[in-house]
Write a protein that holds these residues in place. Structure first.
Motif, mmCIF file in Angstrom:
data_model
loop_
_atom_site.group_PDB
_atom_site.id
_atom_site.type_symbol
_atom_site.label_atom_id
_atom_site.label_comp_id
_atom_site.label_asym_id
_atom_site.label_seq_id
_atom_site.Cartn_x
_atom_site.Cartn_y
_atom_site.Cartn_z
ATOM 1 N N GLU A 122 -23.352 48.077 59.205
ATOM 2 C CA GLU A 122 -22.807 48.031 60.557
ATOM 3 C C GLU A 122 -23.728 47.301 61.528
ATOM 4 O O GLU A 122 -23.257 46.605 62.426
ATOM 5 N N SER A 123 -25.043 47.473 61.365
ATOM 6 C CA SER A 123 -25.934 46.924 62.391
ATOM 7 C C SER A 123 -27.274 46.478 61.832
ATOM 8 O O SER A 123 -28.247 46.395 62.568
ATOM 9 N N GLY A 124 -27.327 46.180 60.539
ATOM 10 C CA GLY A 124 -28.592 45.806 59.931
ATOM 11 C C GLY A 124 -28.640 44.352 59.516
ATOM 12 O O GLY A 124 -27.672 43.594 59.654
ATOM 13 N N PHE A 125 -29.789 43.973 58.978
ATOM 14 C CA PHE A 125 -30.022 42.598 58.554
ATOM 15 C C PHE A 125 -31.042 42.647 57.432
ATOM 16 O O PHE A 125 -32.003 43.414 57.474
ATOM 17 N N GLY A 126 -30.835 41.843 56.406
ATOM 18 C CA GLY A 126 -31.783 41.829 55.305
ATOM 19 C C GLY A 126 -31.151 41.233 54.069
ATOM 20 O O GLY A 126 -30.195 40.452 54.139
ATOM 21 N N VAL A 127 -31.668 41.605 52.904
ATOM 22 C CA VAL A 127 -31.190 41.101 51.623
ATOM 23 C C VAL A 127 -30.264 42.143 51.008
ATOM 24 O O VAL A 127 -30.575 43.342 51.009
ATOM 25 N N ALA A 128 -29.142 41.701 50.476
ATOM 26 C CA ALA A 128 -28.193 42.619 49.851
ATOM 27 C C ALA A 128 -28.837 43.335 48.670
ATOM 28 O O ALA A 128 -29.788 42.843 48.048
ATOM 29 N N ALA A 129 -28.307 44.501 48.341
ATOM 30 C CA ALA A 129 -28.940 45.367 47.347
ATOM 31 C C ALA A 129 -29.052 44.710 45.979
ATOM 32 O O ALA A 129 -30.107 44.769 45.338
ATOM 33 N N GLU A 130 -27.986 44.075 45.505
ATOM 34 C CA GLU A 130 -28.003 43.570 44.131
ATOM 35 C C GLU A 130 -29.101 42.540 43.889
ATOM 36 O O GLU A 130 -29.914 42.697 42.970
#
Length: 890
Positions: free
Chosen positions: A315-323
């Protein structure tokens, strides 16, 4: 690195002993923070000339100083040396500026003839002693440690165009010119060299190493030596070559850069069959330098890989996807295990020391800190990835760290993989906070916190890491990520409460108290606060790192805060300084137009009509024509300040002066790809020469904001037409990623889109500051849409951002408050509160005050880099006041 703590005066004692031995009574020895000056009484110190530098290693330094001081005391010549041996290590470290490295003793001869005579005597006295080549100088004798260059002694101190004091040389025509300390011998054209010139060096068309490797380009240069991309003529393959300079970076073991490259070669050989490191191609010596040739690894560093894989999450984050993050992290754990299995410790597990190959496999590079148990090594590593038990020990000789230090770094890398930002202090609080918005970090949080435990014995083992990661099967990953996302959404909903962070009022009151308590606005004070910025002396009057920025904040705090006496004292100091040094650089932040803005506001608040008139009259003298176009240093900022003061005073002459400034600014534009640009001329005497940016500080976002306000205030539709063109440029160059918008820093360089920059100076919040004002003035829906996406970028990256106003949370929060004010939508104010919550998480106790430190743990007081800028944002957030240094929006 330090000598024994009980002997901090070793070097000074050597010199004092030599003075005593010679019976030299008429000398002064003046220890400072870094240098210790030694001068005969009444010495006629020249302003500039041919100075000498004598280099040394850490081990040879005491002997070099003893022999050099004997020569210099006998000659009655002034000199200086580092006040402590530990300080000299700063001039030997790998990342010391190459133009400064290795300068142990600096000699100030009275004239050219004495320079030549002393060089010969010093060379004879130090013959055979080791020391690195001083790259900015020419050696007196090949292989010797005495060097010479033409440069400033006391020099001529001038306030430069970039807002910093510079010690310059005076040319025969009277012009003050730079004294650049470049890593090559480069005397000014007017300086006739009194030394015998060496035979000219023969330049080859290409650099050939070991009769085999043709250097194609330098990847980087450092004090320890270069790193080069080369072609192996024997195989036709690409290789990477590392250079180790003799005697450079030599520590108290006697190990220099060449020795470190040799040690890295041995480590690579030991790990050759592990599949964790590049293969060794060759190892050789040439010209006294050591070279290590390694296989070229295709792919990119983990730093670049993460930069390219970050994006909106949940909803409100930023970063690298889990996979992808889990895939890389699993391989990282295996990589560390493989090295530990060979009985080695990596020592510096960090994003730029891991390469991601095209097939996803990983390799370690730059193994200069790798060691075996029982080795004695200098402590080191990358900030943020160094275990707490090693913090503050950089350069100190100590036993090789336990493998738990690598596991701590692995935890920091796991955080970086998930969030796309380096961990900062307090690290566990940042993990907890970021995990509320970042589903990948929420998934990995047990592992990250387990590895980042402060006590080495409590850190997770590699076995525990592998079990945890193995338990995150694809189905479990999706489920857990979904749960984390739900938790994140719940947290975001909770954070939507309009209540400010619990300690907001204390952060404001403590910050203001700290500014007042540390102020010295006395008659003879050179600056009310420390005005060093990146080790350079900034203008103490300016907004950026000087008194004006703090004065503006303290004035804003009136009357709620009891700071009237401080505002009055600071106002008096600032006026005195301007009267004594009437140099009016144009910029709003690094020049003195912002100074006059702050002075007028404070004087008006105090009822000091005379000082208010002084500020307005001085504004009329600000230049209307300067090569710098931007807000921070040039015409756009100058025009904003003059127009503001014209509005405040009702002075038609100031209004006309503002019109002249903006006319010049408007007419200096050019076009590229059909869009307006304001490139700073290459010939301008400034570190910003050639800059052609999009951002607010140095680019068209700030210029467009200034022109928009001026065009409306002065009824210039031709200017507002150009502003519309600027808005179209931002629409054309926007990189929309999901619900976020980003722009490259530099026009024509799309690679500057990464890493993502949400900040005021060169990123989304600064560009959004322009776009929302353009929408407010024109109703342009594209500008509003992009401003909203810029706001989303700012809010999503709040846990990646630092604490400085220029490129961090305070400046980003100001943009969100702009949106709340101009659109009437309260959600942007709630987002600004979230950013304040990140500042609260970073705040720490400093002498009983709750203050927000910088990334390195210090608490600078400046506006763009420290406490004053944080307070400007928090005061506006709490009091719903207007934005500083910008006029009211149209």
């Amino acid at each position: 690195m330090a000598t024994h703590v009980e002997d901090p005066d070793l070097l000074q004692d050597i010199v004092r002993a030599e003075l005593a031995r010679a019976g030299a009574d008429g000398w002064s020895v003046r220890p400072g923070d870094f240098w210790c000056g030694v001068t005969p009484h009444g010495y006629p110190m020249p302003r500039q000339g041919w100075k000498l530098h004598v280099s040394a290693t850490m081990l040879s330094a005491p002997i070099v100083l003893s022999r050099a001081s004997r020569v210099l005391v006998e000659a009655g010549c002034a000199f200086k040396f580092p006040v402590r041996l530990g300080e000299y290590w700063k001039l030997l470290q790998a990342h010391c500026a190459r133009g400064q490295a290795g300068k142990f003793v600096t000699v100030y001869p009275r004239d050219d003839a004495e320079s030549v005579r002393l060089a010969a005597l010093l060379d004879e006295a130090t013959r055979g002693l080791p020391g690195p080549l001083v790259l900015s100088d020419r050696p007196y004798r090949p292989g010797g440690i005495v060097h010479y260059r033409y440069g400033a002694f006391t020099g001529h101190r001038v306030l430069g165009n970039d807002g910093f004091y510079e010690v310059r040389l005076r040319a025969p025509d009277g012009e003050f010119v730079l004294d650049p300390r470049e890593p090559r011998f480069s005397p000014p054209p007017f300086a006739a060299c009194p030394f015998e010139a060496p035979p000219p060096a023969r330049r080859a068309a290409a650099v050939l190493l070991n009769d085999r490797f043709v250097v194609r380009r330098a990847i980087r240069h450092s004090n320890r030596g270069g790193v080069y991309h080369a072609e192996d003529t024997k195989t036709g393959h690409e290789v990477i070559i590392k250079e180790g300079r003799p005697h450079a970076c030599a520590d108290l073991r006697g190990v220099d850069a060449a020795g470190r490259v040799a040690a890295e070669h041995l480590r690579l050989r030991e790990l050759a069959s592990s599949g964790t490191v590049p293969a060794v191609v060759d190892f050789f010596e040439q010209g006294g330098h050591v070279f290590l040739a390694e296989e070229y690894l295709p792919g990119m560093t983990l730093q670049r890989w993460v930069d390219r894989h970050t994006g909106p999450l949940g909803e409100s984050g930023f970063g690298v996807a889990a996979e992808p993050a889990l895939r890389v992290l699993t391989r990282l754990v295996a990589l560390v295990r493989a090295v530990h299995g060979r009985g080695l410790r990596i020592g510096d597990v960090s994003p730029n020391n891991v390469v991601v190959l095209p097939d996803g496999e990983l390799r370690l590079i730059d193994l200069e800190h790798a060691a075996a148990p029982g080795d004695t090594v200098p402590a080191g590593g990358t900030a943020g990835y160094v275990a707490p038990e090693l913090a503050g020990q950089a350069g100190r000789l100590r036993p090789a760290p336990d493998e738990s230090a690598d596991r701590y770094a692995l935890g920091a890398l796991a955080f970086f993989l998930a969030v796309g930002a380096h961990p900062g202090e307090p690290v566990l609080a940042r993990v907890a906070g970021a995990a509320t918005a970042n589903p990948t970090l929420a998934l990995l949080r047990p592992l990250v916190e387990g590895l980042l435990a402060a006590e080495p014995a409590r850190r997770w083992s590699l076995d525990a890491c592998e079990r945890f990661l193995a338990g995150l099967a694809p189905g479990a990953t999706a489920s857990t990520a979904s749960t984390a996302s739900t938790a994140s959404a719940a947290s975001a909903a909770s954070a939507a409460s309009p209540r400010p962070p619990g300690r907001l009022d204390r952060m404001i009151s403590d910050g203001i108290a700290h500014l007042v308590e540390t102020m010295d606005a006395g008659e003879d004070s050179p600056s009310p606060w420390n005005n060093l910025m990146d080790d350079a002396e900034a203008d103490p009057c300016a907004v950026s790192a000087g008194a004006a920025g703090v004065l503006g904040v303290l004035t804003r705090a009136l009357p709620a805060a009891d700071v009237g006496d401080a505002v009055a004292a600071l106002t008096r100091w600032l006026r005195r300084r301007l009267e004594r040094e009437p140099v009016l650089r144009p910029g709003l932040y690094f020049g003195r137009s912002g100074t006059l803005w702050a002075l007028h506001e404070a004087a008006t608040a105090l009822g000091d009509g005379a000082t208010a008139r002084f500020a307005a009259e001085s504004a009329a003298k600000l230049p209307a024509d300067t090569p710098s176009p931007d807000v921070t240093h040039g015409l756009a900022g100058c025009g904003l300040a003059v127009l503001h003061l014209a509005s405040r005073t009702g002075d038609p002459a100031l209004r006309e002066h503002a019109a002249r400034v903006f006319h010049t600014l408007h007419e200096t534009r050019s076009y590229l790809d059909g869009h307006p640009r304001w490139a700073t001329p290459e010939s301008y005497d400034s570190g910003l020469a050639g800059v052609d940016h999009f951002g607010f500080a140095h680019g068209i976002a700030g210029i467009g904001t200034a022109l928009l306000h001026a065009g409306l205030a002065l009824d210039r539709p031709d200017w507002t037409t150009t502003v519309d063109e600027i808005a179209r440029a931002f629409a054309a160059y926007a990189d929309v990623q999901g619900d976020t918008a980003w722009w490259p820093t530099t026009r024509g360089e799309p690679e500057t889109l990464w890493p993502r920059r949400p900040h005021w100076c060169s990123g989304s919040s600064g560009i959004g500051t322009f776009l929302v004002r353009h929408w407010r003035a024109t109703g342009d829906p594209v500008s509003l849409d992009l401003a909203r996406k810029a706001a989303k970028a700012v809010h999503r990256t709040r846990w990646q951002s630092g604490q400085a106003h220029c490129h961090g949370l305070p400046g980003d929060g100001e943009f969100l408050l702009d949106l709340a004010e101009l659109t009437g939508e309260e959600r942007y104010r709630r987002w600004a509160l979230d950013l304040a919550g990140c500042l609260e998480a970073a705040a720490a106790d400093h002498g009983g005050r709750l203050l927000v430190p910088s990334g390195d743990g210090d608490v600078p007081l400046t506006y763009l880099g420290g406490t004053a800028g944080v307070l400007a944002f928090l005061l506006r957030l709490r009091d719903r006041s207007t934005r500083m240094w910008l006029p009211a929006a149209p």
